[in-house]
Design an enzyme around this catalytic site. Structure first.
Site, PDB file in Angstrom:
ATOM      1  N   ALA A  43      16.172  16.649  21.607  1.00 38.34           N
ATOM      2  CA  ALA A  43      16.883  15.689  22.449  1.00 38.34           C
ATOM      3  C   ALA A  43      16.450  14.254  22.150  1.00 38.34           C
ATOM      4  O   ALA A  43      15.438  14.025  21.490  1.00 38.34           O
ATOM      5  CB  ALA A  43      16.623  16.012  23.918  1.00 38.34           C
ATOM      6  N   HIS A  44      17.224  13.327  22.683  1.00 36.36           N
ATOM      7  CA  HIS A  44      16.923  11.903  22.553  1.00 36.36           C
ATOM      8  C   HIS A  44      15.625  11.562  23.289  1.00 36.36           C
ATOM      9  O   HIS A  44      15.370  12.083  24.381  1.00 36.36           O
ATOM     10  CB  HIS A  44      18.062  11.071  23.139  1.00 36.36           C
ATOM     11  CG  HIS A  44      19.324  11.136  22.338  1.00 36.36           C
ATOM     12  ND1 HIS A  44      20.192  12.204  22.421  1.00 36.36           N
ATOM     13  CD2 HIS A  44      19.849  10.271  21.436  1.00 36.36           C
ATOM     14  CE1 HIS A  44      21.215  11.990  21.601  1.00 36.36           C
ATOM     15  NE2 HIS A  44      21.032  10.826  20.994  1.00 36.36           N
TER      16      HIS A  44
END
Length: 135
Positions: free
Chosen positions: A8-9
């Protein structure tokens, strides 16, 4: 057993893994962060390192956003490795369900299960109606 990666970011993947470990203790999940200055190719390299340890086994890579860089990197990897599945919408309920079922379901069945319960993971609290009693 299905191997799993959260990707994920920012630090979301690592934080998600930490949260899952608070609930279940030690789990068979890795986390890959996508940090400023990196691109999808960098993520793909990190994912490939993890997957290369068990190339003949099933994997589910759970990412935060469909079509974001983690998704694009994971999907590109899945195109080259047919045993990899990619699912978006990484959240704590989804992560817990993934870990809870990764030892009993195949990758395809696990992804179907996660999709089926996804709508149950978002609930709006509502003020209960009060009933007035007449005396």
């Amino acid at each position: 057993m299905v191997h799993a990666i959260f990707c994920a970011h920012g630090q979301l993947a690592g934080a998600m893994l930490d949260s899952v470990c608070m609930v279940y203790g030690e789990v068979n999940v890795s986390a890959v962060a996508f940090v400023p200055g990196e691109n999808a190719a960098d993520i793909a390299i990190n994912l490939e390192k993890l997957v290369s340890a068990h190339t003949d086994e099933e994997w589910v890579i759970a990412v935060d956003l469909q079509c974001g860089s983690p998704w694009n990197a994971a999907a590109g990897l899945a195109m080259r490795h047919p045993q990899i599945r990619v699912i978006s919408g990484l959240s704590l309920p989804l992560a817990l369900e993934l870990v809870d079922n990764q030892h009993t379901l195949s990758a395809d069945d696990l992804c179907q299960h996660l999709q089926a319960i996804a709508s149950q993971c978002c609930v709006v609290w509502q003020q209960p109606e009060t009933v007035e009693e007449e005396f």
